[in-house]
Write a protein that holds these residues in place. Structure first.
Motif, short mmCIF file in Angstrom:
data_model
loop_
_atom_site.label_atom_id
_atom_site.label_comp_id
_atom_site.label_asym_id
_atom_site.label_seq_id
_atom_site.Cartn_x
_atom_site.Cartn_y
_atom_site.Cartn_z
N TYR A 83 0.96 -1.20 0.01
CA TYR A 83 0.11 0.06 0.04
C TYR A 83 0.84 1.18 0.06
N ARG A 98 -2.99 0.96 -3.97
CA ARG A 98 -2.72 -0.63 -3.68
C ARG A 98 -2.20 -1.35 -4.89
N ARG A 135 1.41 -5.05 2.98
CA ARG A 135 -0.21 -5.32 2.90
C ARG A 135 -0.05 -6.91 2.90
#
Length: 263
Positions: A83, A98, A135
């Motif tokens: 991210y 993202r 992430r």
């Protein structure tokens, strides 16, 4: 003027040539406009084993009001995506992104590329700060974003790429002379003024655009006044500058003046 190599990076970004990752989890949306979403729940026990291990800028440039950059990232095992937040000139509301990546079974890490561009960038220096967070997306779609980023900052100067702007004012100072004065702003460094004359002969049904000539900021042009409604030329004067980096300005045009035809 020949563009430096970094210009090619910018042009590639704007034309969509640079990629933002492949393989791994399914592709997701590109950059999110600033302010449209907030990061979900961050931090859990999983984040103790997740981090961004690499964040680099391959190139960054600003040209004709558009700033763009690209680079690479890598996250540690247990993370499978990244991210990113992009801050221009410390704006408190970032552009968010993202990104999936490519998994390397030999190291257990996931890596990929990022790209960022933004328009409306003014002349002068600008600072871009990029924050990358580890992430993880689970098989059921649950998202985990860790709270400790890796950060890089770059300064970009947009100077010669900014096109100067001009204006021109002209008036008749005698029966045979039009005097024009040009002004310029923007761009970089000093200016060199240039003038161009255009005439349209009503009697001969001809038009002619002269070459650009370097002349002073105030220039006189021959235009013998006439009140004839059938035998006359229409003259107009164009003004521009070239700044010290070689960037040409916008072109400004005078009103049209009625002149006695040139023999």
């Amino acid at each position: 003027m020949t563009s430096p190599p970094t210009r090619y990076l910018l042009r590639a970004l704007l034309s969509g040539v640079l990629l933002t990752g492949c393989g791994g989890i399914p592709d997701e949306a590109g950059p999110t406009p600033a302010g449209e979403e907030s990061v979900g729940t961050r931090e859990s026990a999983m984040c103790s084993t997740m981090s961004v291990t690499h964040l680099a800028v391959s190139g960054m440039d600003s040209y004709e009001g558009v700033l763009a950059g690209a680079g690479t990232w890598t996250v540690s095992p247990n993370a499978n995506s990244v991210y990113l937040e992009y801050y221009l000139d410390n704006n408190p509301t970032p552009t968010m992104q993202r990104l999936p990546g490519t998994y390397d079974p030999s190291t257990g890490t996931t890596s990929g590329t990022w790209s960022y561009s933004i328009g409306g960038v003014s002349c002068g220096g600008h600072t871009v700060t990029i924050k990358a967070y580890a992430r993880h997306i689970s098989s059921n779609g649950a998202e985990e974003i860790c709270s400790t980023p890796m950060t890089v900052t770059r300064t970009v100067i947009q100077d010669g790429a900014c096109k100067p702007t001009t204006s021109v004012s002209c008036k008749r100072i005698s029966n045979a002379t039009i005097r024009c004065t040009g002004t310029a702003s923007g761009g970089s460094g000093s200016y060199t003024p240039y003038w161009q004359e255009y005439w349209d002969s009503e009697i001969y049904q001809e038009q002619y655009l002269y070459d650009w000539f370097q002349r002073p900021w105030t220039a006189d042009f021959q235009c013998v006044n006439t009140t004839s409604t059938t035998y006359y030329d229409l003259n107009q004067y164009h003004f521009r500058v070239i700044d010290s980096t070689g960037m040409p300005s916008t072109v400004s045009s005078s009103p049209v003046f009625k002149c006695w035809p040139v023999a």
